[in-house]
Design a protein around this motif. Structure first.
Motif, PDB file in Angstrom:
ATOM      1  N   TRP A   1      -3.859   0.341  -6.463  1.00  0.00           N
ATOM      2  CA  TRP A   1      -3.928  -0.096  -7.558  1.00  0.00           C
ATOM      3  C   TRP A   1      -4.580   1.022  -8.380  1.00  0.00           C
ATOM      4  O   TRP A   1      -4.197   1.123  -9.400  1.00  0.00           O
ATOM      5  CB  TRP A   1      -4.731  -1.381  -7.381  1.00  0.00           C
ATOM      6  CG  TRP A   1      -5.825  -2.246  -8.124  1.00  0.00           C
ATOM      7  CD1 TRP A   1      -4.934  -2.837  -8.958  1.00  0.00           C
ATOM      8  CD2 TRP A   1      -6.481  -1.442  -9.446  1.00  0.00           C
ATOM      9  NE1 TRP A   1      -5.888  -3.203 -10.237  1.00  0.00           N
ATOM     10  CE2 TRP A   1      -6.426  -2.603 -10.533  1.00  0.00           C
ATOM     11  CE3 TRP A   1      -7.140  -0.682  -9.328  1.00  0.00           C
ATOM     12  CZ2 TRP A   1      -7.514  -2.355 -10.951  1.00  0.00           C
ATOM     13  CZ3 TRP A   1      -8.696  -0.450 -10.165  1.00  0.00           C
ATOM     14  CH2 TRP A   1      -8.411  -1.010 -11.119  1.00  0.00           C
ATOM     15  N   GLU A   2      -5.370   2.105  -8.010  1.00  0.00           N
ATOM     16  CA  GLU A   2      -5.935   3.020  -8.555  1.00  0.00           C
ATOM     17  C   GLU A   2      -5.128   3.742  -9.402  1.00  0.00           C
ATOM     18  O   GLU A   2      -5.265   3.809 -10.628  1.00  0.00           O
ATOM     19  CB  GLU A   2      -7.087   3.820  -7.930  1.00  0.00           C
ATOM     20  CG  GLU A   2      -8.235   2.977  -7.889  1.00  0.00           C
ATOM     21  CD  GLU A   2      -9.159   3.999  -6.853  1.00  0.00           C
ATOM     22  OE1 GLU A   2      -8.773   5.172  -6.331  1.00  0.00           O
ATOM     23  OE2 GLU A   2     -10.302   3.577  -6.715  1.00  0.00           O
TER      24      GLU A   2
ATOM     25  N   SER B   1      -3.220  -2.266  -2.187  1.00  0.00           N
ATOM     26  CA  SER B   1      -4.350  -1.218  -2.303  1.00  0.00           C
ATOM     27  C   SER B   1      -5.281  -0.701  -2.620  1.00  0.00           C
ATOM     28  O   SER B   1      -4.815  -0.792  -4.006  1.00  0.00           O
ATOM     29  CB  SER B   1      -3.908  -0.430  -0.997  1.00  0.00           C
ATOM     30  OG  SER B   1      -2.989   0.421  -1.392  1.00  0.00           O
ATOM     31  N   GLN B   2      -6.410  -0.984  -2.706  1.00  0.00           N
ATOM     32  CA  GLN B   2      -6.838   0.247  -3.559  1.00  0.00           C
ATOM     33  C   GLN B   2      -6.549   1.778  -4.133  1.00  0.00           C
ATOM     34  O   GLN B   2      -6.633   1.869  -4.955  1.00  0.00           O
ATOM     35  CB  GLN B   2      -8.625   0.735  -2.850  1.00  0.00           C
ATOM     36  CG  GLN B   2      -9.119   0.664  -3.698  1.00  0.00           C
ATOM     37  CD  GLN B   2     -10.558  -0.143  -5.108  1.00  0.00           C
ATOM     38  OE1 GLN B   2     -10.359  -0.961  -4.480  1.00  0.00           O
ATOM     39  NE2 GLN B   2     -10.333   0.217  -6.399  1.00  0.00           N
ATOM     40  N   LYS B   3      -5.905   2.463  -2.813  1.00  0.00           N
ATOM     41  CA  LYS B   3      -5.645   3.468  -3.555  1.00  0.00           C
ATOM     42  C   LYS B   3      -4.108   3.150  -4.455  1.00  0.00           C
ATOM     43  O   LYS B   3      -3.961   4.411  -5.392  1.00  0.00           O
ATOM     44  CB  LYS B   3      -5.024   3.556  -2.349  1.00  0.00           C
ATOM     45  CG  LYS B   3      -5.683   5.000  -1.077  1.00  0.00           C
ATOM     46  CD  LYS B   3      -5.656   5.803  -0.432  1.00  0.00           C
ATOM     47  CE  LYS B   3      -6.639   6.405   0.269  1.00  0.00           C
ATOM     48  NZ  LYS B   3      -6.641   7.820   1.316  1.00  0.00           N
TER      49      LYS B   3
ATOM     50  N   THR C   1      -8.752  -8.620 -11.239  1.00  0.00           N
ATOM     51  CA  THR C   1      -9.749  -7.944  -9.513  1.00  0.00           C
ATOM     52  C   THR C   1     -11.244  -8.717  -9.587  1.00  0.00           C
ATOM     53  O   THR C   1     -11.353  -8.195  -8.287  1.00  0.00           O
ATOM     54  CB  THR C   1      -9.843  -6.688 -10.708  1.00  0.00           C
ATOM     55  OG1 THR C   1     -10.581  -6.550 -11.692  1.00  0.00           O
ATOM     56  CG2 THR C   1      -8.486  -5.751 -11.060  1.00  0.00           C
TER      57      THR C   1
ATOM     58  N   ARG D   1     -11.454 -11.391  -5.348  1.00  0.00           N
ATOM     59  CA  ARG D   1     -11.469 -10.439  -3.587  1.00  0.00           C
ATOM     60  C   ARG D   1     -12.114 -11.424  -2.998  1.00  0.00           C
ATOM     61  O   ARG D   1     -12.506 -13.229  -3.026  1.00  0.00           O
ATOM     62  CB  ARG D   1     -12.795  -9.998  -3.704  1.00  0.00           C
ATOM     63  CG  ARG D   1     -12.532  -8.312  -5.221  1.00  0.00           C
ATOM     64  CD  ARG D   1     -13.428  -7.367  -5.575  1.00  0.00           C
ATOM     65  NE  ARG D   1     -13.036  -6.776  -6.515  1.00  0.00           N
ATOM     66  CZ  ARG D   1     -12.441  -5.459  -6.240  1.00  0.00           C
ATOM     67  NH1 ARG D   1     -12.964  -5.216  -4.949  1.00  0.00           N
ATOM     68  NH2 ARG D   1     -12.402  -4.324  -6.954  1.00  0.00           N
TER      69      ARG D   1
ATOM     70  N   PHE E   1      -7.519  -7.597  -3.332  1.00  0.00           N
ATOM     71  CA  PHE E   1      -8.586  -8.659  -4.368  1.00  0.00           C
ATOM     72  C   PHE E   1      -6.383  -8.519  -5.267  1.00  0.00           C
ATOM     73  O   PHE E   1      -5.736  -8.217  -5.066  1.00  0.00           O
ATOM     74  CB  PHE E   1      -9.251  -7.340  -5.406  1.00  0.00           C
ATOM     75  CG  PHE E   1      -8.500  -6.062  -5.366  1.00  0.00           C
ATOM     76  CD1 PHE E   1      -7.979  -5.568  -6.506  1.00  0.00           C
ATOM     77  CD2 PHE E   1      -8.496  -5.068  -4.949  1.00  0.00           C
ATOM     78  CE1 PHE E   1      -7.339  -4.116  -6.724  1.00  0.00           C
ATOM     79  CE2 PHE E   1      -8.137  -4.063  -4.779  1.00  0.00           C
ATOM     80  CZ  PHE E   1      -7.459  -3.762  -5.681  1.00  0.00           C
TER      81      PHE E   1
ATOM     82  N   CYS F   1       0.542  -1.093  -0.541  1.00  0.00           N
ATOM     83  CA  CYS F   1      -0.098  -0.119  -0.030  1.00  0.00           C
ATOM     84  C   CYS F   1       0.781   1.372   0.004  1.00  0.00           C
ATOM     85  O   CYS F   1       1.826   1.376   0.092  1.00  0.00           O
ATOM     86  CB  CYS F   1      -0.755  -0.066   1.141  1.00  0.00           C
ATOM     87  SG  CYS F   1       0.242   0.441   2.800  1.00  0.00           S
TER      88      CYS F   1
ATOM     89  N   GLU G   1     -11.287  -5.752   2.735  1.00  0.00           N
ATOM     90  CA  GLU G   1     -11.277  -6.743   1.491  1.00  0.00           C
ATOM     91  C   GLU G   1      -9.907  -6.045   0.855  1.00  0.00           C
ATOM     92  O   GLU G   1      -9.595  -4.919   0.110  1.00  0.00           O
ATOM     93  CB  GLU G   1     -12.643  -6.068   0.052  1.00  0.00           C
ATOM     94  CG  GLU G   1     -12.835  -7.002  -0.732  1.00  0.00           C
ATOM     95  CD  GLU G   1     -14.126  -6.231  -1.549  1.00  0.00           C
ATOM     96  OE1 GLU G   1     -15.009  -7.229  -2.145  1.00  0.00           O
ATOM     97  OE2 GLU G   1     -13.705  -5.060  -2.534  1.00  0.00           O
TER      98      GLU G   1
ATOM     99  N   ASP H   1      -1.187  -8.517  -2.811  1.00  0.00           N
ATOM    100  CA  ASP H   1      -1.690  -7.716  -3.502  1.00  0.00           C
ATOM    101  C   ASP H   1      -1.538  -6.159  -3.672  1.00  0.00           C
ATOM    102  O   ASP H   1      -1.404  -5.640  -2.186  1.00  0.00           O
ATOM    103  CB  ASP H   1      -3.856  -7.472  -3.000  1.00  0.00           C
ATOM    104  CG  ASP H   1      -4.383  -9.728  -3.379  1.00  0.00           C
ATOM    105  OD1 ASP H   1      -3.734  -9.845  -4.400  1.00  0.00           O
ATOM    106  OD2 ASP H   1      -5.239  -8.760  -2.686  1.00  0.00           O
TER     107      ASP H   1
END
Length: 483
Positions: free
Chosen positions: A470-471, A466-468, A403, A406, A398, A384, A396, A464
Motif C-alpha cells: 500500500w505504501e 499489505s502495508q508495504k 484506510t 481496519r 485495512f 502483498c 491487522e 486488502d
C-alpha cells in the motif's frame, strides 16, 4: 484422450501490436529486459460476489506448443515492416518465462493477480492475448455455471448450449468450464471425447415428428433405449398428448421388459405449472420414480423462481444463457506490466488513470488467503509483495482506499494462492484431472459465507493490500502529481 496442444498451433493468435512492439524491443535492445505482468480482473460478472478461476490447463498447453512455423515466418515477411533480426528471433523462439498462477477451481476476487508472468519483455508481452482469451472465457463460464447450479438447490444441471455458443471453441472449452462450475455433463459429445465431460442427451422434437404419431415415436425410442428412456413430451400438447402417450409406452413397452423409465423432459410452456401436473399424472400411473427434466432458455433467476413456485423438477438442461453467460457476456480480465528487473533489482511500475479503478497495483506480488481456524471459512485475501512472509499470527488488515476500515485477524491460518507453473520456460506444475479441479471448486465455494454467495447485493469479500505494498503504491501515485 486428445491433447489440446496437438490440435493447432495458435502462436500467431495475438494482437498485432504484440509483434510490432516485439520488433521494437529488439531494435532498442531491451527485448531481454526482465518484466513482470499481472493478469487480473476489476469486477465480477452479474454483480456477483466472486468468480471461479478456470482456463489454466489450456494456457499451459498453449505455452508448451508456443513456436513459429515456416508459414508464420512467411506471414511476417509479407508485412514488410518486420526486421530480419525479428524474423530470425522467431525462427529460434524459445519460451523462457516464469509463471505463477492460482489453481483452477479457486474462488477469486477483483484486483488480485490470478496469474503472474516474469521473463524477457519480448516473450511476456507476446502471450498477452492468448492468456486473456483462455482465462477470461473459461473463468466467465465457470462463474456463470456456479450461479446456475446454486440456484438449482442440489438438483442436477446439464449444459445444453453448444448450438448457441460463439463458435466451436466456445462450445467445447465452454463445456469444460461449465463442468468445473458444477454441471453434471454436457450435450457436447466432442467435450466428452476431448476433456471427459460426460455427454448427455436423448431426443429432439424432430424425432417425435419423424414418426406417424407421438405414440409411435415414443415407442420406438423406448424399444431402442429401454435402459435409458427419457421422453420429450411437449412437441404437441404436454398434458393432453405427451404425458399420456409417455405413460402408455411405459406400460406397454418398458413394464413387460421389467424396465423403469428414467424421465420426461419439458422444453416449453409454463414449466412450473406443467411440472406439477406432470408429477401428479406420473405418480397416479405408478411412476413415482420417473424424473422430470426442464429446459427452455433457463438461467439462475428462472430456475429459482420456478422452484419458489413449487415446480416438481428434478434436473435442468441449461443452454444459451449459460454457454454465452448471456446476462454478462464479458469477463474483464486485463494483463498489465507491474515491474521490471535489472541485475536482480525489481523496479515497480504503475499505470495512472483519471478512472481510479484503472490505476494498477505495482510490484511483484503474492496473494494470501486467511481462513478461520474454527470453521475453515475464508476471512479475507491479502495482496502483498512476493518476498513478504505472512505467518499464522495476529495481523491487522485495512481497506486500501478507506484506510480507517481496519480489522485485526487472530485464530487463522494463511495459504499462498499463487503457485509456480513454469520456471525458465519449463513446466513444474502437475496439471490436475478435470474431476480434481471440479472437487477443488466445490471445496473452495464451501469456504465462503452464504452472504458472499448471494446473487443480488452479495457481501463484499475483503481483498486488502499489505502495508508495504500500500505504501509503495501510494508513494508512486503521489509522485506523479497529475491531478
Amino acid at each position: 484422450m486428445i491433447n489440446w496442444k496437438e490440435e493447432r498451433n495458435l502462436s500467431l493468435l495475438a494482437d498485432f501490436y504484440e509483434f510490432t512492439m516485439a520488433n521494437g524491443y529488439l531494435k532498442e535492445k531491451v527485448h531481454e529486459h526482465i518484466t513482470y505482468f499481472d493478469l487480473y480482473f476489476r469486477s465480477v460478472p452479474d454483480k456477483g460476489g466472486f468468480a471461479i478461476f478456470a482456463g489454466l490447463e489450456q494456457f499451459v498447453k498453449y505455452i508448451e506448443n508456443l513456436h513459429f512455423e515456416e508459414d508464420d515466418i512467411e506471414y511476417f515477411k509479407s508485412k514488410d515492416i518486420f526486421s530480419d533480426e525479428f524474423i530470425d528471433y522467431l525462427k529460434n523462439f524459445k519460451f523462457e518465462c516464469d509463471v505463477w498462477a492460482m489453481e483452477e477451481g479457486t474462488v477469486v476476487f477483483p484486483n488480485e493477480p490470478l496469474l503472474i508472468v516474469r521473463g524477457p519483455a519480448i516473450q511476456a508481452q507476446m502471450i498477452e492475448t492468448m492468456a486473456l482469451i483462455l482465462i477470461n472465457h473459461q473463468t466467465l463460464i465457470a462463474t456463470k455455471t456456479n450461479r446456475i447450479v446454486k440456484s438449482a438447490d442440489g438438483r442436477a444441471v446439464m449444459e445444453f448450449g453448444s448450438r448457441r455458443a460463439q463458435g466451436a471453441d466456445a462450445a467445447t472449452i465452454g463445456a469444460r468450464a461449465a463442468y468445473i462450475g458444477g454441471v453434471v455433463g454436457s450435450a457436447n459429445a466432442y467435450a466428452d471425447k476431448l476433456y471427459g465431460v460426460p455427454a448427455l442427451g436423448t431426443m429432439a422434437h424432430s424425432w417425435v415428428m419423424m414418426f406417424e404419431n407421438e405414440y409411435e415415436a415414443f415407442r420406438a425410442y423406448a424399444e431402442t433405449f429401454p435402459d435409458d428412456t427419457t421422453l420429450l413430451v411437449d412437441t404437441y400438447d404436454t398434458l393432453k398428448s405427451g404425458i399420456p402417450n409417455a405413460i402408455k409406452v411405459f406400460d406397454e413397452v418398458l413394464k413387460p421388459m421389467g424396465k423403469r423409465p428414467v424421465g420426461i423432459r419439458l422444453d416449453s410452456g409454463d414449466i412450473a405449472y406443467l411440472s406439477k401436473k406432470a408429477r401428479k399424472m406420473l405418480d397416479e400411473a405408478g411412476y413415482e420414480d420417473c424424473k422430470i427434466v426442464a429446459s427452455s432458455a433457463l438461467d439462475e433467476f428462472k430456475i429459482k423462481d420456478m422452484l419458489d413456485q413449487g415446480a416438481k423438477v428434478d434436473s435442468f438442461g441449461v443452454g444459451e444463457r449459460l454457454i454465452t453467460s448471456m446476462s454478462h457476456p464479458v469477463f474483464g480480465g486485463v494483463y498489465k506490466l507491474v515491474a521490471t528487473e535489472e541485475d536482480g533489482n525489481i523496479s515497480p511500475k504503475i499505470k495512472i488513470s483519471e478512472n481510479v479503478e484503472k490505476i494498477t497495483t505495482p510490484g511483484f506480488k503474492q496473494v494470501y488467503r486467511f481462513y478461520d481456524n474454527d470453521d475453515n471459512k475464508a476471512i479475507a485475501d491479502l495482496v502483498c509483495l512476493h518476498e513478504e512472509e505472512i505467518t499464522d499470527d495476529e495481523i491487522e488488515i485495512f481497506h486500501p482506499v478507506h484506510t480507517w476500515k481496519r480489522k485485526t485477524l487472530t485464530n487463522f491460518h494463511a495459504k499462498k494462492l499463487l503457485v509456480p507453473i513454469f520456471e525458465n520456460g519449463k513446466l513444474v506444475y502437475n496439471l490436475p484431472s478435470l474431476e480434481d479441479i471440479k472437487k477443488n471448486k466445490e471445496r473452495e465455494v464451501n469456504t465462503l459465507w452464504e452472504e458472499v454467495q448471494r446473487f443480488e447485493f452479495p457481501h463484499i469479500y475483503i481483498v486488502d493490500l499489505s502495508q508495504k505494498l500500500w505504501e509503495m503504491k501510494n508513494e508512486m501515485i503521489n509522485k506523479t502529481k497529475i491531478f
